[in-house]
Motif scaffolding. Structure first.
Motif, PDB file in Angstrom:
ATOM      1  N   MET A 158      33.797  13.244 -64.713  1.00  0.00           N
ATOM      2  CA  MET A 158      33.525  13.239 -63.277  1.00  0.00           C
ATOM      3  C   MET A 158      33.929  11.867 -62.763  1.00  0.00           C
ATOM      4  SD  MET A 158      29.962  13.720 -61.291  1.00  0.00           S
ATOM      5  CE  MET A 158      29.860  13.772 -59.539  1.00  0.00           C
ATOM      6  N   ILE A 159      34.681  11.847 -61.675  1.00  0.00           N
ATOM      7  CA  ILE A 159      35.085  10.584 -61.072  1.00  0.00           C
ATOM      8  C   ILE A 159      34.507  10.530 -59.665  1.00  0.00           C
ATOM      9  CG2 ILE A 159      37.299  11.508 -60.315  1.00  0.00           C
ATOM     10  CD1 ILE A 159      38.462   8.684 -60.785  1.00  0.00           C
ATOM     11  N   ILE A 160      33.844   9.421 -59.361  1.00  0.00           N
ATOM     12  CA  ILE A 160      33.275   9.206 -58.037  1.00  0.00           C
ATOM     13  C   ILE A 160      34.153   8.164 -57.367  1.00  0.00           C
ATOM     14  CG2 ILE A 160      31.264   8.458 -56.726  1.00  0.00           C
ATOM     15  CD1 ILE A 160      29.586   9.284 -59.213  1.00  0.00           C
ATOM     16  N   THR A 161      34.713   8.542 -56.242  1.00  0.00           N
ATOM     17  CA  THR A 161      35.668   7.667 -55.586  1.00  0.00           C
ATOM     18  C   THR A 161      35.552   7.785 -54.075  1.00  0.00           C
ATOM     19  OG1 THR A 161      38.011   7.070 -55.512  1.00  0.00           O
ATOM     20  CG2 THR A 161      37.496   9.402 -55.671  1.00  0.00           C
ATOM     21  N   CYS A 162      36.239   6.915 -53.395  1.00  0.00           N
ATOM     22  CA  CYS A 162      36.244   6.891 -51.940  1.00  0.00           C
ATOM     23  C   CYS A 162      36.936   8.136 -51.390  1.00  0.00           C
ATOM     24  CB  CYS A 162      36.967   5.635 -51.473  1.00  0.00           C
ATOM     25  SG  CYS A 162      36.985   5.448 -49.680  1.00  0.00           S
ATOM     26  N   SER A 163      36.485   8.584 -50.235  1.00  0.00           N
ATOM     27  CA  SER A 163      37.090   9.764 -49.613  1.00  0.00           C
ATOM     28  C   SER A 163      38.348   9.430 -48.820  1.00  0.00           C
ATOM     29  CB  SER A 163      36.068  10.458 -48.709  1.00  0.00           C
ATOM     30  OG  SER A 163      35.603   9.551 -47.727  1.00  0.00           O
ATOM     31  N   ASP A 164      38.792   8.211 -48.870  1.00  0.00           N
ATOM     32  CA  ASP A 164      40.015   7.787 -48.179  1.00  0.00           C
ATOM     33  C   ASP A 164      41.193   8.638 -48.662  1.00  0.00           C
ATOM     34  OD1 ASP A 164      42.397   6.406 -47.425  1.00  0.00           O
ATOM     35  OD2 ASP A 164      41.290   4.521 -47.342  1.00  0.00           O
ATOM     36  N   ALA A 165      41.913   9.240 -47.731  1.00  0.00           N
ATOM     37  CA  ALA A 165      43.018  10.134 -48.071  1.00  0.00           C
ATOM     38  C   ALA A 165      44.162   9.424 -48.779  1.00  0.00           C
ATOM     39  CB  ALA A 165      43.538  10.816 -46.801  1.00  0.00           C
ATOM     40  N   ARG A 166      44.210   8.101 -48.682  1.00  0.00           N
ATOM     41  CA  ARG A 166      45.288   7.359 -49.346  1.00  0.00           C
ATOM     42  C   ARG A 166      45.051   7.221 -50.845  1.00  0.00           C
ATOM     43  NH1 ARG A 166      44.665   2.299 -45.511  1.00  0.00           N
ATOM     44  NH2 ARG A 166      42.541   2.881 -46.043  1.00  0.00           N
ATOM     45  N   LEU A 167      43.851   7.515 -51.285  1.00  0.00           N
ATOM     46  CA  LEU A 167      43.491   7.423 -52.695  1.00  0.00           C
ATOM     47  C   LEU A 167      43.556   8.815 -53.313  1.00  0.00           C
ATOM     48  CD1 LEU A 167      42.317   5.483 -54.866  1.00  0.00           C
ATOM     49  CD2 LEU A 167      40.090   6.306 -54.173  1.00  0.00           C
ATOM     50  N   THR A 222      33.162  10.220 -51.780  1.00  0.00           N
ATOM     51  CA  THR A 222      32.112   9.791 -50.863  1.00  0.00           C
ATOM     52  C   THR A 222      32.602   8.631 -50.003  1.00  0.00           C
ATOM     53  OG1 THR A 222      31.168   8.153 -52.376  1.00  0.00           O
ATOM     54  CG2 THR A 222      30.340  10.415 -52.552  1.00  0.00           C
ATOM     55  N   HIS A 223      31.834   8.299 -49.009  1.00  0.00           N
ATOM     56  CA  HIS A 223      32.149   7.165 -48.133  1.00  0.00           C
ATOM     57  C   HIS A 223      32.110   5.879 -48.956  1.00  0.00           C
ATOM     58  CE1 HIS A 223      32.237   4.632 -44.621  1.00  0.00           C
ATOM     59  NE2 HIS A 223      31.167   4.007 -45.055  1.00  0.00           N
ATOM     60  N   GLY A 224      33.249   5.281 -49.132  1.00  0.00           N
ATOM     61  CA  GLY A 224      33.329   4.032 -49.882  1.00  0.00           C
ATOM     62  C   GLY A 224      33.093   4.180 -51.373  1.00  0.00           C
ATOM     63  N   GLY A 225      33.074   5.412 -51.888  1.00  0.00           N
ATOM     64  CA  GLY A 225      32.818   5.620 -53.307  1.00  0.00           C
ATOM     65  C   GLY A 225      31.396   5.256 -53.700  1.00  0.00           C
ATOM     66  N   THR A 226      30.485   5.284 -52.743  1.00  0.00           N
ATOM     67  CA  THR A 226      29.101   4.888 -53.015  1.00  0.00           C
ATOM     68  C   THR A 226      28.298   6.056 -53.571  1.00  0.00           C
ATOM     69  OG1 THR A 226      28.445   5.415 -50.754  1.00  0.00           O
ATOM     70  CG2 THR A 226      29.085   3.139 -51.200  1.00  0.00           C
ATOM     71  N   VAL A 227      27.316   5.718 -54.369  1.00  0.00           N
ATOM     72  CA  VAL A 227      26.391   6.701 -54.926  1.00  0.00           C
ATOM     73  C   VAL A 227      24.997   6.272 -54.501  1.00  0.00           C
ATOM     74  CG1 VAL A 227      25.484   7.740 -57.035  1.00  0.00           C
ATOM     75  CG2 VAL A 227      27.891   7.069 -56.902  1.00  0.00           C
ATOM     76  N   PRO A 228      24.282   7.124 -53.766  1.00  0.00           N
ATOM     77  CA  PRO A 228      22.947   6.724 -53.321  1.00  0.00           C
ATOM     78  C   PRO A 228      21.988   6.545 -54.488  1.00  0.00           C
ATOM     79  CG  PRO A 228      23.391   9.001 -52.730  1.00  0.00           C
ATOM     80  CD  PRO A 228      24.636   8.458 -53.340  1.00  0.00           C
ATOM     81  N   ARG A 229      21.021   5.685 -54.290  1.00  0.00           N
ATOM     82  CA  ARG A 229      19.994   5.446 -55.305  1.00  0.00           C
ATOM     83  C   ARG A 229      19.240   6.742 -55.566  1.00  0.00           C
ATOM     84  NH1 ARG A 229      16.676   1.417 -57.369  1.00  0.00           N
ATOM     85  NH2 ARG A 229      17.520  -0.246 -56.177  1.00  0.00           N
ATOM     86  N   SER A 262      12.161  12.323 -54.103  1.00  0.00           N
ATOM     87  CA  SER A 262      12.788  12.958 -52.943  1.00  0.00           C
ATOM     88  C   SER A 262      13.335  14.345 -53.260  1.00  0.00           C
ATOM     89  CB  SER A 262      13.922  12.075 -52.414  1.00  0.00           C
ATOM     90  OG  SER A 262      14.974  12.020 -53.348  1.00  0.00           O
ATOM     91  N   LEU A 263      13.288  14.758 -54.538  1.00  0.00           N
ATOM     92  CA  LEU A 263      13.792  16.080 -54.909  1.00  0.00           C
ATOM     93  C   LEU A 263      12.790  17.159 -54.539  1.00  0.00           C
ATOM     94  CD1 LEU A 263      15.186  15.489 -58.503  1.00  0.00           C
ATOM     95  CD2 LEU A 263      16.495  15.935 -56.447  1.00  0.00           C
ATOM     96  N   PRO A 264      13.256  18.282 -54.025  1.00  0.00           N
ATOM     97  CA  PRO A 264      12.338  19.409 -53.827  1.00  0.00           C
ATOM     98  C   PRO A 264      11.781  19.858 -55.174  1.00  0.00           C
ATOM     99  CG  PRO A 264      14.467  19.837 -52.798  1.00  0.00           C
ATOM    100  CD  PRO A 264      14.596  18.580 -53.593  1.00  0.00           C
ATOM    101  N   ARG A 265      10.611  20.394 -55.197  1.00  0.00           N
ATOM    102  CA  ARG A 265       9.954  20.769 -56.458  1.00  0.00           C
ATOM    103  C   ARG A 265      10.827  21.694 -57.302  1.00  0.00           C
ATOM    104  NH1 ARG A 265       5.445  20.127 -59.114  1.00  0.00           N
ATOM    105  NH2 ARG A 265       4.523  21.824 -60.276  1.00  0.00           N
ATOM    106  N   SER A 266      11.520  22.658 -56.694  1.00  0.00           N
ATOM    107  CA  SER A 266      12.356  23.575 -57.472  1.00  0.00           C
ATOM    108  C   SER A 266      13.531  22.834 -58.121  1.00  0.00           C
ATOM    109  CB  SER A 266      12.869  24.711 -56.598  1.00  0.00           C
ATOM    110  OG  SER A 266      13.667  24.195 -55.558  1.00  0.00           O
ATOM    111  N   SER A 267      14.077  21.821 -57.456  1.00  0.00           N
ATOM    112  CA  SER A 267      15.188  21.058 -58.017  1.00  0.00           C
ATOM    113  C   SER A 267      14.738  20.149 -59.144  1.00  0.00           C
ATOM    114  CB  SER A 267      15.845  20.196 -56.941  1.00  0.00           C
ATOM    115  OG  SER A 267      16.381  21.000 -55.944  1.00  0.00           O
TER     116      SER A 267
END
Length: 96
Positions: A34-43, A61-68, A73-78
Protein backbone atom coordinates in the motif's frame (compact mmCIF):
# COMPACT_ATOMS: atom_id res chain seq x y z
CA UNK A 1 -12.20 16.25 -22.08
CA UNK A 2 -12.85 14.12 -25.16
CA UNK A 3 -9.26 12.88 -25.26
CA UNK A 4 -9.60 11.41 -21.75
CA UNK A 5 -12.89 9.72 -22.63
CA UNK A 6 -11.41 8.25 -25.82
CA UNK A 7 -8.30 7.09 -23.98
CA UNK A 8 -10.42 5.38 -21.29
CA UNK A 9 -12.54 3.64 -23.92
CA UNK A 10 -9.47 2.23 -25.68
CA UNK A 11 -7.73 1.08 -22.48
CA UNK A 12 -8.54 -2.63 -22.88
CA UNK A 13 -7.04 -2.75 -26.36
CA UNK A 14 -3.93 -0.82 -25.30
CA UNK A 15 -3.48 -3.02 -22.22
CA UNK A 16 -3.68 -6.14 -24.37
CA UNK A 17 -1.09 -4.71 -26.77
CA UNK A 18 1.32 -4.28 -23.84
CA UNK A 19 0.59 -7.75 -22.41
CA UNK A 20 -1.24 -6.42 -19.36
CA UNK A 21 -3.41 -9.29 -18.11
CA UNK A 22 -6.40 -7.81 -16.31
CA UNK A 23 -8.48 -11.00 -16.20
CA UNK A 24 -6.78 -12.30 -13.05
CA UNK A 25 -7.75 -9.08 -11.24
CA UNK A 26 -11.45 -9.70 -11.90
CA UNK A 27 -11.41 -12.62 -9.43
CA UNK A 28 -9.97 -10.56 -6.60
CA UNK A 29 -7.21 -8.21 -5.74
CA UNK A 30 -4.84 -8.43 -2.77
CA UNK A 31 -1.89 -6.16 -3.52
CA UNK A 32 1.17 -6.80 -1.33
CA UNK A 33 1.96 -3.09 -0.98
CA UNK A 34 0.00 0.00 0.00
CA UNK A 35 1.40 3.39 -0.93
CA UNK A 36 0.11 6.58 0.67
CA UNK A 37 0.86 9.59 -1.45
CA UNK A 38 -0.31 13.06 -2.37
CA UNK A 39 -3.41 13.39 -4.53
CA UNK A 40 -1.59 15.83 -6.82
CA UNK A 41 -2.27 14.75 -10.41
CA UNK A 42 1.36 15.38 -11.35
CA UNK A 43 2.44 12.49 -9.11
CA UNK A 44 1.92 9.03 -10.65
CA UNK A 45 2.86 6.22 -8.22
CA UNK A 46 2.88 3.55 -10.95
CA UNK A 47 5.49 5.48 -12.93
CA UNK A 48 7.62 6.08 -9.83
CA UNK A 49 7.51 2.47 -8.60
CA UNK A 50 7.33 0.67 -11.94
CA UNK A 51 4.23 -1.17 -10.75
CA UNK A 52 1.59 -2.77 -12.93
CA UNK A 53 -2.18 -3.09 -12.41
CA UNK A 54 -2.88 -4.94 -9.17
CA UNK A 55 0.61 -4.43 -7.67
CA UNK A 56 -0.20 -1.46 -5.42
CA UNK A 57 -3.07 -0.27 -3.31
CA UNK A 58 -2.91 3.50 -3.66
CA UNK A 59 -4.31 5.86 -1.03
CA UNK A 60 -4.12 9.40 -2.32
CA UNK A 61 -4.63 12.10 0.28
CA UNK A 62 -4.12 15.83 0.65
CA UNK A 63 -0.37 16.22 0.93
CA UNK A 64 0.09 12.48 1.47
CA UNK A 65 -0.92 12.95 5.10
CA UNK A 66 -2.28 10.22 7.33
CA UNK A 67 -4.47 11.36 10.22
CA UNK A 68 -3.55 10.30 13.74
CA UNK A 69 -5.29 7.07 14.76
CA UNK A 70 -7.61 7.46 17.72
CA UNK A 71 -9.34 4.17 18.48
CA UNK A 72 -11.86 6.04 20.63
CA UNK A 73 -13.20 7.64 17.44
CA UNK A 74 -14.11 4.31 15.81
CA UNK A 75 -17.75 3.24 15.83
CA UNK A 76 -18.26 0.19 18.04
CA UNK A 77 -18.91 -2.11 15.05
CA UNK A 78 -15.65 -1.00 13.38
CA UNK A 79 -13.63 -1.51 16.54
CA UNK A 80 -14.11 -5.28 16.33
CA UNK A 81 -13.58 -5.65 12.59
CA UNK A 82 -10.44 -7.58 11.56
CA UNK A 83 -7.75 -5.30 10.16
CA UNK A 84 -6.29 -7.83 7.74
CA UNK A 85 -7.78 -8.10 4.25
CA UNK A 86 -8.89 -11.61 3.26
CA UNK A 87 -6.28 -13.58 1.36
CA UNK A 88 -3.24 -11.89 2.91
CA UNK A 89 -0.58 -13.65 4.93
CA UNK A 90 -0.42 -11.06 7.72
CA UNK A 91 -1.57 -12.25 11.17
CA UNK A 92 -5.17 -11.34 11.94
CA UNK A 93 -5.52 -8.55 14.51
CA UNK A 94 -8.50 -6.70 15.91
CA UNK A 95 -8.71 -3.14 17.25
CA UNK A 96 -9.67 -3.09 20.92
Amino acid sequence: MGQFRDHARSYSARAAAYSVDLDHLAEGHTPPVMIITCSDARLVPALITGSRPGDLLELRTHGGTVPRFDKGSLPRSSARRPTRPPGTSMPRTTHR
